[in-house]
Design an enzyme around this catalytic site. Structure first.
Site: not given
Length: 378
Positions: A69, A134
C-alpha cells in the site's frame, strides 16, 4: 538481478494501491514465488490483504517484510510524471511507492528468487510477509499476521523490513529499533458562560495552563546509548465556540509521546494522571498506544547486515533508532531479531517520489547475501 528488480518495481508502481487497496500487487508477487516452490498462504482481514509465503522448512526462519500500500498522491498536476506511470528517467524511477516501498519490495522478491534458484535445498525457511495495511490504520495487516503466526506457534527468528532507511547515501543507516508511540486525547471540563460574568463560569483553558506547562517541560528521561530522550509534543488543541463572548465549557488537548526504553506506557499514563490530579482538573482521557519501543542490539542479523552492506557499498552503516513507527514493532513482539534496511527516504510521501535504480540493485544484492550468510552461519 538489476533488470528483474526494475521490471517488477515498475509493474508494482503502476498499480494505484492506495492503502489498504492492494490492487493486485500481492497476486503478482505470489504467482512468481509459487512458481519457485514457495508455499502461499493468504491471510485477509476485513479490507486488508496479507500474504505469507515461505520456502523450505524448520529453523532458522528468515523473513522479509514489506507493504504494497501507498499514501495518496495529492495534486497530480504537481508531479513531473503521472504518479502511477513508473517513469524511468536518467537511472531514476519515479512514482508513488518507488521508495516507500515497492522498490525494496521488488528487491526482496528478486533476491529470494535468486537465492532459492541457486540453493533449492537450503536449510531453514525463507519467508516473505507482505501486507496492504501499513500506511493507514495498520490494524489488519502485519499485526494480524503476527497474531496468527504466534497463535499457532510459528516463529520468525530474523526479519528485515524493507523500509527506506538510508538518509544521505544508500546503505548509510540500518534501523535496529524504534521508539514507542503513545497518544492521549484529553478533555478538560469547565463551565461555559458569558465572558462578562466569569464568576458564573469556569474557564478550562485558564485552569489547564499550569498542567500544560508542567506537561510540556517535564523531562521523562535522559535516553540511553540507543535512543534519544523521550519527547512530548502537543499535536492539537481546541476550545470555544468561535465567539469572542463565550467562555468555553471544554478544552480538548491531543498530545503524543515518542518514548524510549527508559520508560513504559504505564509509567507515562501514571505520571500524566498525577499531574492532572495535582492541578485539580476535571477531565476525561483516552490513550492510544501505537507501538512499544523495540531494540535489536548486537546479534547475528545486525552483524551480518552491517558486514554485507559494507562489502557492497565500501562504507559501514551506522545503527539508528530515529524516525517514526513501522511494522517492525509488531514483528519484534515475536522475539525476532528485527532490522529495517532499504533505499533513501528523502522523497517518501512527497511529490515526485523516486528511487535510484542502482540503489535498488544494491539493495537486492544485500538481501541475497544476507540470506546466504545467515543460512550458512546458523
Amino acid at each position: 538481478m538489476k533488470n528483474s528488480i526494475i521490471e517488477l518495481a515498475r509493474e508494482l508502481i503502476r498499480r494505484p494501491s492506495i492503502s489498504p487497496d492492494d490492487q493486485g500487487c500481492q497476486q503478482i508477487i505470489a504467482e512468481r514465488l509459487e512458481r519457485l516452490g514457495f508455499q502461499i498462504e493468504w491471510l485477509p482481514f476485513n479490507d486488508t490483504l496479507n500474504l505469507w509465503a515461505k520456502h523450505g522448512s524448520g529453523s532458522p526462519v528468515i523473513a522479509f517484510a514489506g507493504h504494497t500500500d501507498v499514501v495518496p498522491v495529492g495534486d497530480t498536476t504537481q508531479w513531473q510524471y503521472p504518479p502511477f506511470s513508473a517513469q524511468l528517467v536518467d537511472n531514476v524511477l519515479y512514482g508513488r511507492g518507488a521508495a516507500d516501498m515497492k522498490g525494496s519490495l521488488a528487491a526482496m522478491v528478486v533476491a529470494a528468487e535468486h537465492y532459492v534458484k541457486a540453493n533449492p535445498e537450503h536449510s531453514g525457511t525463507v519467508a516473505l510477509l507482505i501486507t496492504s495495511d501499513e500506511e493507514a490504520a495498520a490494524k489488519d495487516g502485519t499485526v494480524r499476521v503476527v497474531e496468527t503466526l504466534m497463535a499457532r506457534g510459528e516463529p520468525i527468528d530474523y526479519c528485515i523490513v524493507g523500509e527506506p532507511s538510508s538518509a544521505q547515501q544508500f546503505g548509510d543507516i540500518v534501523k535496529n529499533g524504534r521508539r514507542g508511540s503513545i497518544t492521549a486525547n484529553l478533555y478538560i471540563q469547565g463551565i461555559q458562560g458569558h465572558v462578562a460574568y466569569p464568576h458564573l463560569a469556569q474557564n478550562p483553558v485558564h485552569k489547564a495552563l499550569g498542567f500544560l506547562t508542567e506537561l510540556t517541560t517535564y523531562q521523562w528521561d535522559n535516553g540511553n546509548d540507543f535512543f534519544p530522550p523521550t519527547s512530548l509534543q502537543i499535536a492539537n488543541i481546541q476550545a470555544g465556540t468561535g465567539s469572542n463572548n463565550v467562555i468555553p465549557g471544554e478544552l480538548y488537548v491531543q498530545f503524543n509521546l515518542r518514548y524510549c526504553t527508559e520508560v513504559t506506557d504505564d509509567i507515562i499514563k501514571k505520571k500524566v494522571a498525577e499531574m492532572l490530579a495535582k492541578h485539580q482538573l476535571n477531565y476525561r482521557i483516552e490513550w492510544h498506544l501505537s507501538g512499544k519501543p523495540f531494540l535489536t542490539a548486537k546479534g547475528k542479523l545486525v552483524d551480518t547486515l552491517l558486514d554485507v552492506v559494507e562489502k557492497i557499498t565500501q562504507n559501514r552503516p551506522h545503527l539508528d533508532t530515529g524516525g517514526g513507527t513501522s511494522d517492525a514493532r509488531f514483528i519484534a513482539l515475536m522475539g525476532a531479531e528485527v532490522v529495517e534496511f532499504g533505499p533513501l527516504n528523502k522523497t517518501i510521501h512527497k511529490v515526485d517520489e523516486c528511487v535510484n535504480v542502482d540503489d535498488l540493485a544494491k539493495c537486492g544484492e544485500v538481501y541475497q547475501h544476507v540470506l546466504c550468510n545467515m543460512l550458512e552461519r546458523v
